[in-house]
Scaffold this motif. Structure first.
Motif, PDB file in Angstrom:
ATOM      1  N   VAL A 137      38.555  13.402  43.164  1.00  0.00           N
ATOM      2  CA  VAL A 137      37.711  14.596  43.270  1.00  0.00           C
ATOM      3  C   VAL A 137      38.053  15.541  42.123  1.00  0.00           C
ATOM      4  N   ASN A 138      37.041  16.193  41.594  1.00  0.00           N
ATOM      5  CA  ASN A 138      37.230  17.188  40.539  1.00  0.00           C
ATOM      6  C   ASN A 138      37.597  18.530  41.188  1.00  0.00           C
ATOM      7  N   PHE A 139      38.844  18.930  41.045  1.00  0.00           N
ATOM      8  CA  PHE A 139      39.279  20.211  41.611  1.00  0.00           C
ATOM      9  C   PHE A 139      39.133  21.354  40.601  1.00  0.00           C
ATOM     10  N   GLY A 140      38.552  21.056  39.426  1.00  0.00           N
ATOM     11  CA  GLY A 140      38.511  22.053  38.366  1.00  0.00           C
ATOM     12  C   GLY A 140      37.235  22.868  38.277  1.00  0.00           C
ATOM     13  N   SER A 141      36.153  22.368  38.870  1.00  0.00           N
ATOM     14  CA  SER A 141      34.893  23.117  38.805  1.00  0.00           C
ATOM     15  C   SER A 141      34.020  22.667  39.971  1.00  0.00           C
ATOM     16  N   ALA A 171      51.816  21.407  40.782  1.00  0.00           N
ATOM     17  CA  ALA A 171      51.358  20.821  39.516  1.00  0.00           C
ATOM     18  C   ALA A 171      50.350  19.695  39.762  1.00  0.00           C
ATOM     19  N   SER A 172      50.517  18.957  40.872  1.00  0.00           N
ATOM     20  CA  SER A 172      49.579  17.868  41.160  1.00  0.00           C
ATOM     21  C   SER A 172      48.329  18.349  41.883  1.00  0.00           C
ATOM     22  N   TRP A 173      48.432  19.471  42.585  1.00  0.00           N
ATOM     23  CA  TRP A 173      47.345  19.875  43.475  1.00  0.00           C
ATOM     24  C   TRP A 173      46.896  21.316  43.249  1.00  0.00           C
ATOM     25  N   PRO A 174      46.541  21.686  41.997  1.00  0.00           N
ATOM     26  CA  PRO A 174      46.052  23.051  41.791  1.00  0.00           C
ATOM     27  C   PRO A 174      44.715  23.251  42.495  1.00  0.00           C
ATOM     28  N   LEU A 175      44.523  24.407  43.082  1.00  0.00           N
ATOM     29  CA  LEU A 175      43.254  24.728  43.740  1.00  0.00           C
ATOM     30  C   LEU A 175      42.576  25.883  43.019  1.00  0.00           C
ATOM     31  N   ARG A 176      41.255  25.833  42.966  1.00  0.00           N
ATOM     32  CA  ARG A 176      40.510  26.995  42.489  1.00  0.00           C
ATOM     33  C   ARG A 176      40.525  28.066  43.573  1.00  0.00           C
ATOM     34  N   PRO A 186      51.214  33.572  53.945  1.00  0.00           N
ATOM     35  CA  PRO A 186      51.937  34.366  54.933  1.00  0.00           C
ATOM     36  C   PRO A 186      53.298  33.779  55.330  1.00  0.00           C
ATOM     37  N   ALA A 187      53.638  32.598  54.823  1.00  0.00           N
ATOM     38  CA  ALA A 187      54.848  31.930  55.313  1.00  0.00           C
ATOM     39  C   ALA A 187      56.103  32.507  54.655  1.00  0.00           C
ATOM     40  N   CYS A 188      57.217  32.377  55.385  1.00  0.00           N
ATOM     41  CA  CYS A 188      58.461  33.012  54.943  1.00  0.00           C
ATOM     42  C   CYS A 188      59.298  32.093  54.076  1.00  0.00           C
ATOM     43  N   PHE A 189      58.745  31.711  52.938  1.00  0.00           N
ATOM     44  CA  PHE A 189      59.564  31.127  51.884  1.00  0.00           C
ATOM     45  C   PHE A 189      58.896  31.464  50.561  1.00  0.00           C
ATOM     46  N   ALA A 190      59.714  31.608  49.531  1.00  0.00           N
ATOM     47  CA  ALA A 190      59.228  32.195  48.283  1.00  0.00           C
ATOM     48  C   ALA A 190      58.154  31.347  47.628  1.00  0.00           C
ATOM     49  N   GLY A 191      58.224  30.032  47.849  1.00  0.00           N
ATOM     50  CA  GLY A 191      57.259  29.153  47.198  1.00  0.00           C
ATOM     51  C   GLY A 191      55.898  29.122  47.859  1.00  0.00           C
ATOM     52  N   ASP A 192      55.683  29.932  48.878  1.00  0.00           N
ATOM     53  CA  ASP A 192      54.410  29.877  49.607  1.00  0.00           C
ATOM     54  C   ASP A 192      53.313  30.569  48.798  1.00  0.00           C
ATOM     55  N   LEU A 193      52.886  29.922  47.728  1.00  0.00           N
ATOM     56  CA  LEU A 193      51.879  30.486  46.831  1.00  0.00           C
ATOM     57  C   LEU A 193      50.717  29.503  46.704  1.00  0.00           C
ATOM     58  N   LEU A 194      49.492  30.025  46.880  1.00  0.00           N
ATOM     59  CA  LEU A 194      48.310  29.190  46.646  1.00  0.00           C
ATOM     60  C   LEU A 194      48.057  29.044  45.160  1.00  0.00           C
ATOM     61  N   ALA A 195      48.425  30.093  44.421  1.00  0.00           N
ATOM     62  CA  ALA A 195      48.245  30.066  42.966  1.00  0.00           C
ATOM     63  C   ALA A 195      49.230  31.045  42.360  1.00  0.00           C
ATOM     64  N   ASP A 250      40.433  42.753  50.476  1.00  0.00           N
ATOM     65  CA  ASP A 250      39.595  41.776  49.781  1.00  0.00           C
ATOM     66  C   ASP A 250      39.773  40.412  50.459  1.00  0.00           C
ATOM     67  N   LEU A 251      38.993  39.440  49.973  1.00  0.00           N
ATOM     68  CA  LEU A 251      39.104  38.093  50.520  1.00  0.00           C
ATOM     69  C   LEU A 251      39.345  37.112  49.384  1.00  0.00           C
ATOM     70  N   VAL A 252      40.084  36.065  49.690  1.00  0.00           N
ATOM     71  CA  VAL A 252      40.207  34.967  48.726  1.00  0.00           C
ATOM     72  C   VAL A 252      39.699  33.700  49.396  1.00  0.00           C
ATOM     73  N   ALA A 253      39.102  32.844  48.594  1.00  0.00           N
ATOM     74  CA  ALA A 253      38.675  31.536  49.096  1.00  0.00           C
ATOM     75  C   ALA A 253      39.391  30.464  48.298  1.00  0.00           C
ATOM     76  N   ALA A 254      40.068  29.584  49.008  1.00  0.00           N
ATOM     77  CA  ALA A 254      40.666  28.404  48.374  1.00  0.00           C
ATOM     78  C   ALA A 254      39.616  27.302  48.450  1.00  0.00           C
ATOM     79  N   LEU A 255      39.114  26.910  47.275  1.00  0.00           N
ATOM     80  CA  LEU A 255      37.947  26.023  47.215  1.00  0.00           C
ATOM     81  C   LEU A 255      38.357  24.550  47.254  1.00  0.00           C
ATOM     82  N   ASP A 256      37.381  23.704  47.549  1.00  0.00           N
ATOM     83  CA  ASP A 256      37.559  22.241  47.524  1.00  0.00           C
ATOM     84  C   ASP A 256      38.617  21.781  48.532  1.00  0.00           C
ATOM     85  N   THR A 257      38.714  22.492  49.646  1.00  0.00           N
ATOM     86  CA  THR A 257      39.759  22.193  50.622  1.00  0.00           C
ATOM     87  C   THR A 257      39.208  21.481  51.870  1.00  0.00           C
TER      88      THR A 257
END
Ligand SMILES: *Cc1c(COP(=O)(O)O)cnc(C)c1O
Length: 471
Positions: free
Chosen positions: A273-277, A353-358, A381-390, A402-409
Motif C-alpha cells: 500500500v502507498n502510505f505516502g499519498s 521508520a518502516s511504518w510512517p503515517l500521513r 496518550p500513552a505513558c512512554f516517551a516513544g508514543d509518537l504518531l509522527a 484541533d483534530l488530527v487524522a492518522a490516514l491509511d489506517t
C-alpha cells in the motif's frame, strides 16, 4: 446535518457507486474524507468521553473490492474459478467482513477467533480458508467438519490431517503451504519467503521438493498448493516469482501424478500500500497483469485461484480521528498531545521508520487547518516517551481542541488494538456520503462501539479480584 464545502477543492464526491464502478481517484477519496471529518464533529462523534474514533469509508472499500475482482477477471480465462479471501487479520471487524462478503469476497482466517468472526459475518464455509502455522488438532477437526479449505503448514500438520480424514471424508479442499525461499522485502518482520521463514515447507531445503511431490502422490485428496511471499515491503516482482515457483511445482506434481491432482493454487496476498499519498498504487490490475506476464500458464483456465489480500483492500479507507488535548512545547519543539498513539498505531509507534503515517490537521470544527507548516511532534496518550504518531512533522501549528487524522489506517491499525495503559478500543464508524443532488449528508453507522471502562475492568480480571489473597 450538512457538511460545508469548506475549501472549494471538493470534487465530485457524490458519484453513486455500484460494485462495478472503476477505482476511486485519490482526490475523490480525499474529498470524501474531509466531508466525513467535518460531519463527525458536527454529529458529535468526538467528545470528552470519546476523544478518538476510527472512521471507515464504505464507498472506498466497495471500490477496492470491485477493483480486485475486475483485475483478476481480466487476466483469467472465462469460467475460471477465482476466490478472493480477505485476510481477516487486516481488519477483524464483523461488519467489514460482511460488507466484503456481499461483494463476493470470502475470508482467510488464522485462529479460532478469526474463524468465529468470519462465521458471525455469514461468510460461507466454501469461501473460507484456514492458514495458521500453529493449528491445533481441535481447530483442524472443526475446519474439516465445516468444510472450509485448509492449507497444511508442515509435515506434522499433514500427519494430523491424515489421521482426521482416515475417520471419514471431508468436503474441505486441502492443500499445502510452501515457502519458495526467494528472499526478503524491505521489512524483515513481514517477509515470509526468506530462507528461514517459519511458514510452510521450505522448498529449497535439501530433499524438500521431492518430499512435497511424494506427499501429494501419496494423498490423492491433496489438491491445492499455497504460498504467501510476504506483505508490505515485498516487491511485486518477488511476489510474482513466488507464484511462478509454486505454479511450476504444481505442474511437476500433476505430471508425476498423470492427472490434474492440483486443481487450485492459492497465491496469498501481500499487495503493498502507498502510505505516502492518496494515490492507490500499486493497483490490483497492475499486479494481475504482472502475473499474466510472469506465469501465464496459471491463468489459462486449467487452475482455480485463491487470493488472500488484506492490507490493500482496507488500508486507504480508514482513518483515526483524535482530538488535540493539549498543545505544548519542549526544548523548542512544539508537541500536540492527542488521543491517538500506540493503542491504535502500534507498528508506527514502535517501528516508525518502516511504518510512517500521513497526518492531516483539522481545526476544532473539523475543517482542514490552514497555515504555514511548522515542524512538530504528534504525540499519543500513552505513558512512554516513544508514543509518537509522527516526529518533527511539518504541519499547520496545532492548537488545543484541533483534530488530527492518522490516514491509511484501515488495515492492521485501529482494528488491531494494543491495550497499553488500559486505553479503550475506540469506536469504529463506517461513513457514507449521500449522492450529489441529495442533501450532502454524511451518514455514520457503528461498526464497533468504543470499549467501556467497565469492559476494561472485566477483561482485566475484575471478576477475580480476590484471586491472589488468602491461601
Ligand atoms: C497476512 C497474510 C495475508 C495478507 O497479507 P496482506 O499483506 O495484508 O495482503 C495473506 N495470506 C497469509 C497467509 C497471511 O499471513
Amino acid at each position: 446535518m450538512v457538511s460545508d464545502q469548506h475549501n472549494g477543492q471538493n470534487t465530485d464526491h457524490g458519484t453513486p457507486r455500484t460494485p462495478d464502478s472503476p477505482p476511486d481517484s485519490g482526490a475523490v477519496a480525499a474529498a470524501r474524507r474531509d466531508r466525513a471529518v467535518r460531519a463527525a464533529v458536527e454529529q458529535g462523534l468526538i467528545s470528552d468521553a470519546e476523544p478518538v474514533v476510527a472512521l471507515l469509508d464504505v464507498a472506498g472499500i466497495r471500490s477496492s473490492a470491485a477493483a480486485l475482482r475486475i483485475a483478476f477477471d481480466e487476466v483469467t480465462a472465462p469460467g475460471s474459478t477465482v476466490l478472493h479471501a480477505f485476510a481477516v487479520k487486516a481488519a477483524p471487524l464483523v461488519a467489514v467482513l460482511r460488507l466484503l462478503s456481499e461483494q463476493g469476497i470470502g475470508a482467510e482466517v488464522a485462529s479460532p477467533g478469526e474463524l468465529a468472526l468470519a462465521r458471525a459475518a455469514g461468510v460461507p464455509a466454501g469461501r473460507t480458508v484456514l492458514d495458521s502455522p500453529a493449528k491445533t488438532t481441535a481447530e483442524l477437526r472443526e475446519a474439516l467438519a465445516l468444510g472450509i479449505a485448509v492449507n497444511a503448514d508442515n509435515p506434522q500438520e499433514l500427519a494430523r490431517i491424515d489421521a482426521l480424514i482416515s475417520t471419514g471424508p471431508s468436503r474441505s479442499p486441502l492443500g499445502m503451504r510452501v515457502n519458495p525461499q526467494l528472499g526478503a522485502g524491505s521489512i524483515g518482520a513481514l517477509s515470509t519467503a526468506t530462507a528461514t521463514s517459519k511458514f510452510g515447507v521450505a522448498l529449497r531445503d535439501e530433499g524438500a521438493r521431492d518430499w512435497v511431490v511424494r506427499a501429494f502422490l501419496d494423498r490423492p485428496w491433496l489438491t491445492r498448493l499455497h504460498t504467501h511471499s510476504g506483505s508490505q515491503g515485498v516487491p511485486l516482482e518477488l511476489m510474482a516469482q513466488g507464484v511462478r515457483t509454486v505454479y511450476e511445482l504444481a505442474e511437476e506434481i500433476n505430471a508425476a501424478a498423470g492427472r490434474r491432482q492440483i486443481d487450485t493454487v492459492d497465491i496469498g496476498g501481500g499487495l503493498p500500500v502507498n502510505f505516502g499519498s492518496d494515490e492507490e498504487i500499486p493497483t490490483y490490475a497492475g499486479y494481475a497483469r504482472l502475473l499474466k506476464e510472469t506465469v501465464p500458464g496459471l491463468l489459462d483456465g486449467r487452475y482455480g485461484l485463491v487470493t488472500e489480500f488484506g492490507r490493500s483492500l482496507l488500508a486507504k479507507h480508514g482513518l483515526v480521528l483524535a482530538r488535540v488535548e493539549y498543545a505544548k512545547s519542549a526544548g523548542g519543539r512544539p508537541i500536540a498531545v492527542t488521543h491517538a498513539g500506540a493503542q491504535v498505531a502500534a507498528r508506527t509507534v514502535y517501528v516508525p521508520a518502516s511504518w510512517p503515517l500521513r497526518i492531516a490537521a483539522y481545526d476544532a470544527e473539523g475543517r482542514p487547518k490552514p497555515g504555514r507548516a511548522v515542524a512538530q511532534d504528534i504525540a499519543g496518550p500513552a505513558c512512554f516517551a516513544g508514543d509518537l504518531l509522527a516526529e518533527n512533522r511539518p504541519l499547520p501549528l496545532l492548537e488545543q481542541d484541533d483534530l488530527v487524522a492518522a490516514l491509511d489506517t484501515g488495515a492492521y491499525y485501529f482494528s488491531n488494538h494494543y491495550a497499553y495503559n488500559s486505553l479503550a478500543r475506540p469506536a469504529v464508524h463506517g461513513f457514507t456520503a449521500a449522492s450529489e443532488g441529495e442533501d450532502g449528508t454524511v451518514r455514520f453507522a457503528t461498526v464497533r462501539a468504543a470499549q467501556t471502562v467497565e469492559e476494561i475492568v472485566n477483561e482485566s480480571g475484575g471478576a477475580y479480584a480476590d484471586a491472589l489473597l488468602g491461601g
